[in-house]
Design a protein around this motif. Structure first.
Motif, PDB file in Angstrom:
ATOM      1  N   VAL A  20       0.803  -1.235   0.000  1.00 45.54           N
ATOM      2  CA  VAL A  20       0.000   0.000   0.000  1.00 45.54           C
ATOM      3  C   VAL A  20       0.830   1.277   0.000  1.00 45.54           C
ATOM      4  CG1 VAL A  20      -2.067  -1.003   1.016  1.00 45.54           C
ATOM      5  CG2 VAL A  20      -0.249  -0.150   2.505  1.00 45.54           C
ATOM      6  N   ASP A  21       2.157   1.173   0.105  1.00 44.84           N
ATOM      7  CA  ASP A  21       2.974   2.387   0.031  1.00 44.84           C
ATOM      8  C   ASP A  21       3.178   2.844  -1.409  1.00 44.84           C
ATOM      9  OD1 ASP A  21       4.471   0.134  -0.546  1.00 44.84           O
ATOM     10  OD2 ASP A  21       6.340   0.966   0.235  1.00 44.84           O
TER      11      ASP A  21
ATOM     12  N   GLY B 192     -10.141  -2.748   2.831  1.00 46.50           N
ATOM     13  CA  GLY B 192     -10.775  -1.431   2.835  1.00 46.50           C
ATOM     14  C   GLY B 192     -10.785  -0.731   1.501  1.00 46.50           C
ATOM     15  N   ALA B 193     -10.533  -1.479   0.415  1.00 44.45           N
ATOM     16  CA  ALA B 193     -10.541  -0.866  -0.909  1.00 44.45           C
ATOM     17  C   ALA B 193     -11.957  -0.486  -1.326  1.00 44.45           C
ATOM     18  CB  ALA B 193      -9.940  -1.826  -1.943  1.00 44.45           C
ATOM     19  N   ARG B 194     -12.054   0.577  -2.111  1.00 40.38           N
ATOM     20  CA  ARG B 194     -13.354   0.997  -2.664  1.00 40.38           C
ATOM     21  C   ARG B 194     -13.412   0.567  -4.121  1.00 40.38           C
ATOM     22  NH1 ARG B 194     -15.700   5.155  -5.641  1.00 40.38           N
ATOM     23  NH2 ARG B 194     -13.657   6.098  -6.033  1.00 40.38           N
TER      24      ARG B 194
ATOM     25  N   THR C  62      -9.862   1.841  -5.506  1.00 38.44           N
ATOM     26  CA  THR C  62      -8.899   2.678  -4.806  1.00 38.44           C
ATOM     27  C   THR C  62      -8.740   2.176  -3.373  1.00 38.44           C
ATOM     28  OG1 THR C  62     -10.627   4.247  -4.160  1.00 38.44           O
ATOM     29  CG2 THR C  62      -9.417   4.715  -6.190  1.00 38.44           C
ATOM     30  N   LEU C  63      -7.556   2.333  -2.856  1.00 34.22           N
ATOM     31  CA  LEU C  63      -7.247   1.975  -1.472  1.00 34.22           C
ATOM     32  C   LEU C  63      -6.560   3.194  -0.874  1.00 34.22           C
ATOM     33  CD1 LEU C  63      -7.313  -0.172   0.728  1.00 34.22           C
ATOM     34  CD2 LEU C  63      -5.216  -1.134  -0.214  1.00 34.22           C
ATOM     35  N   GLY C  64      -7.353   4.057  -0.249  1.00 34.39           N
ATOM     36  CA  GLY C  64      -6.836   5.364   0.122  1.00 34.39           C
ATOM     37  C   GLY C  64      -6.538   6.148  -1.136  1.00 34.39           C
TER      38      GLY C  64
END
Length: 310
Positions: free
Chosen positions: A155-156, A182-184, A202-204
């Motif tokens: 996730v970085d 928690g991905a959208r 998206t993930l953040g």
């Protein structure tokens, strides 16, 4: 102090030309005898060896346009203008996750039920061709928890690319693993061939692309979706779209957009053999992807088609 007619003054290489002078003769082309300067340069003409003011760029002119890809010469050019820093677009950080317990690395003995992993190699080469060096390429199995942990480690990045496990099979855990992280989900599945199970979310602030496992589908989705995403970071256009005429006919299913591997020549394009999503051999010879519209079932020789040339 200005010098007069038939007079000369010595300067060093790169020095400003003195007032009232207009031509420089190389030291190697002259001899000095007393107070006389003998010029032995038969090619000497007015303004020779003088670099006129603003010959590189005029005052107020645009040095480099927006979207220019900086290279060593670009940096040297701006430095010569006294420019210390500029605003640039960043190259995105990309992590790649390859899923599939049936995958073996090249060099390992091939056993029944196993296949050699090729998507990681193909994506790495495709990214490098755009000037993007992937931060990491991780090979994981098909278990949901393993995929979750791999996503959490990735996730970085600005972009995460996953291959395999994007459909609705018993071991297709990528969408569920992304949801658990928690991905959208923006969309999942596209009316296209190859690459119908394609996922985007998206993930953040991280863009997440879930690609199928078949190698030709992976590269097709990369060119159609991930390249435009990278362009949004770099503000650079990597490939061009052209309208060409078909050199051969083709019949397809309706209600699906087809992306076909092709070979462009002149104002024509040839649809190559081996278009199935698991076959990547013809991709090795392709230089474009041909788009066939969703609502059509057949195309004849000479018809115009949209072609993404890479």
């Amino acid at each position: 102090q200005a010098i007069g007619k038939h007079e000369a003054v010595r300067i060093f290489t790169g020095a400003a030309v003195p007032v009232s002078t207009d031509t420089v003769v190389m030291q190697e082309k002259v001899e000095v005898e007393g107070d006389q300067l003998l010029i032995m340069d038969e090619q000497l003409t007015l303004a020779r060896n003088v670099r006129p003011r603003a010959s590189q760029i005029a005052a107020g002119a645009l040095a480099l346009p927006k979207g220019h890809c900086m290279n060593p010469a670009s940096i040297s050019f701006l430095a010569s203008l006294g420019i210390e820093s500029i605003d640039v677009c960043s190259i995105p950080k990309v992590n790649v996750i390859i899923t599939g317990k049936e995958l073996l690395q090249a060099g390992q003995p091939l056993t029944p039920g196993m296949i050699y992993e090729s998507n990681g190699q193909g994506l790495q080469a495709a990214l490098r061709s755009l000037g993007v060096e992937p931060m990491g390429i991780e090979l994981v199995g098909d278990e949901k928890l393993d995929i979750v942990h791999a996503i959490q480690r990735a996730v970085d990045a600005d972009i995460i690319i996953l291959t395999g496990g994007a459909s609705v099979g018993e071991y297709d855990f990528v969408p569920a693993a992304l949801e658990a992280c928690g991905a959208r989900k923006v969309f999942h599945k596209v009316q296209q061939r190859p690459g119908k199970p394609f996922y985007f979310g998206t993930l953040g602030k991280t863009l997440v692309f879930g690609l199928p496992g078949n190698p030709a589908a992976v590269l097709t989705c990369f060119y159609q979706y991930i390249v435009p995403a990278i362009e949004s970071f770099t503000n650079r256009k990597y490939f061009s779209t052209k309208t060409l005429t078909l050199a051969n006919s083709y019949t397809k299913k309706s209600m699906l957009t087809y992306f076909l591997k092709g070979k462009a020549f002149g104002d024509q394009v040839e649809i190559l053999d081996h278009q199935q999503s698991y076959l990547v051999n013809s991709f090795a010879f392709a230089d474009c992807l041909i788009t066939l519209d969703e609502g059509r079932e057949s195309y004849a020789i000479g018809e115009e088609v949209e072609v993404l040339v890479f």
